[in-house]
Design an enzyme around this catalytic site. Structure first.
Site, PDB file in Angstrom:
ATOM      1  N   ASP A 154       0.764  -1.212   0.245  1.00  0.00           N
ATOM      2  CA  ASP A 154      -0.060  -0.158   0.025  1.00  0.00           C
ATOM      3  C   ASP A 154       0.813   1.454  -0.022  1.00  0.00           C
ATOM      4  OD1 ASP A 154       0.960  -0.892   2.382  1.00  0.00           O
ATOM      5  OD2 ASP A 154      -1.139  -0.797   3.374  1.00  0.00           O
ATOM      6  N   GLU A 200      -5.765   3.423   3.661  1.00  0.00           N
ATOM      7  CA  GLU A 200      -6.078   4.268   4.817  1.00  0.00           C
ATOM      8  C   GLU A 200      -7.802   4.782   4.707  1.00  0.00           C
ATOM      9  OE1 GLU A 200      -4.794   3.734   7.794  1.00  0.00           O
ATOM     10  OE2 GLU A 200      -2.830   3.140   7.308  1.00  0.00           O
TER      11      GLU A 200
END
Length: 376
Positions: free
Chosen positions: A70, A129
């Protein structure tokens, strides 16, 4: 691997430019510029929004092995005092995604020069997130074309020392959901409360009632969390609040419990509307599916690490942490593991400073495992 310090330097470069979900334009360009420096003979590179897919063609491929990293940061103001601290005010790589990217680039670099037998797919995913990049990336045409037969990922763990990883088969991370509740009543003068419907009082009552859900509606042998982290309402001290907003999070260890918790929240909010003569609206925001590790692949990986590396393996407990990698594991066999980085400050903390020696550990470990797995 030669010059592993190169990937520490890359991590520091990336640490300076944290960007929020689907705004990772500088990050994407940095990654693309680096990937372009590698031998291109076996590489296929495709972009998706602010993410990147990199396929490394194997020498005798029979399957595709995926690795996901990520790439987004958090809306946190950095307080580390590091010389390479964030240059983007109010944003920080406070969850270690700068580590995740530099490790992925290290592994990619090795296989660009030394291709494995099978195809490898490196997935640089935005918006972990929030609002969530894994599910739409999984559903993209590129991922469907290059869908891996298995996929893995790691996450830094400040509580474990460098040279340690931690994981387990089955449930590793919880089901998570954001929670936003807006309450609208009738404002008025503070001296005449009987002529108004006070949403501050309503919000306080609602918070108390929500806390009864876990204690009275969830199996005691299961686990769930409802946390209200923020309440806002009103304008000044002598005006009864017409509006109030609750912001929180829900965590459960089973999909069934998440459904039950939400049903109870909705029932309680309906009661609040009647009892306090107001209007209410619920928004669950971003929702992440549980990270559920494939039993056979996870145990095989743990055995490999124990038998073929100097890295210590810890069989950990499941955590209430949320991770949208769970969506990928729901469709593709694989696993996630914690990487020890030995920091006194935890994830999402403004002073998080992971030990950079863990980058070396992870790159060596993943190269060894992926070479071994691809040769099977």
């Amino acid at each position: 691997m030669e010059q592993l310090s190169r990937f520490v330097s890359i991590r520091r470069d990336l640490h300076k430019i944290p960007e929020l979900g689907f705004q990772e334009f500088k990050t994407q360009q940095y990654l693309l510029d680096y990937i372009q420096t590698l031998p291109q003979e076996r590489l296929e590179v495709k972009t998706w929004k602010t993410g990147i897919f990199v396929k490394v063609r194997g020498t005798e491929p029979t399957k595709i092995i995926g690795y996901r990293a990520d790439i987004d940061g958090l809306p946190v103001s950095e307080e580390t005092g590091l010389p390479f601290a964030s240059e983007h005010e109010g944003k920080m790589h406070a969850c270690g995604h700068d580590f995740h990217m530099s490790i992925a680039l290290g592994v990619l670099t090795y296989f660009a020069y030394h291709p494995a037998k099978d195809d490898l797919l490196f997935v640089f995913q935005p918006a972990e997130e929030g609002p969530g990049g894994a599910l739409p990336m999984l559903e993209s045409e590129i991922m469907q074309q290059w869908k891996p037969d298995m996929i893995i990922a790691l996450h830094i763990a400040p509580e474990y020392p460098v040279g340690t990883i931690a994981t387990k088969e089955g449930l590793l991370f919880a089901n998570t959901s954001e929670l936003f509740i807006d309450l609208k009543g009738k404002g008025g003068h503070a001296a005449f409360p009987h002529l108004a419907n006070d949403m501050v009082v309503t919000a306080c009552s609602l918070v108390t009632q929500l806390q009864s859900i876990v204690s009275r509606n969830v199996d005691p042998l299961d686990s769930a969390v409802i946390t209200i982290g923020k309440i806002s309402g009103g304008t000044v001290q002598n005006v009864i609040a017409e509006h109030a907003r609750l912001e929180g999070t829900i965590r459960t260890l089973s999909a069934e419990s998440m459904k039950k918790v939400k049903e109870r929240i909705e029932a309680i909010v309906k009661g609040i509307e009647i009892g306090y003569q107001c209007e209410a609206a619920i928004d669950y925001g971003s929702m992440y599916y549980q990270v559920y590790n494939d039993e056979q692949l996870t145990n095989e990986f743990m055995s490999f690490v124990n038998e073929h590396t100097n890295v210590e393996v810890v069989r950990c407990k499941e955590a209430m942490t949320g991770e949208d990698f769970g969506y990928m594991l729901a469709q593709i066999p694989g696993f996630m593991f914690w990487l020890g980085v030995d920091s006194p400050y935890g994830l999402h903390h403004s002073k998080l400073n992971p030990d950079e020696r863990a980058i070396d550990t992870a790159i060596h470990l993943l190269i060894s495992y992926l070479e071994w797995k691809a040769a099977q």
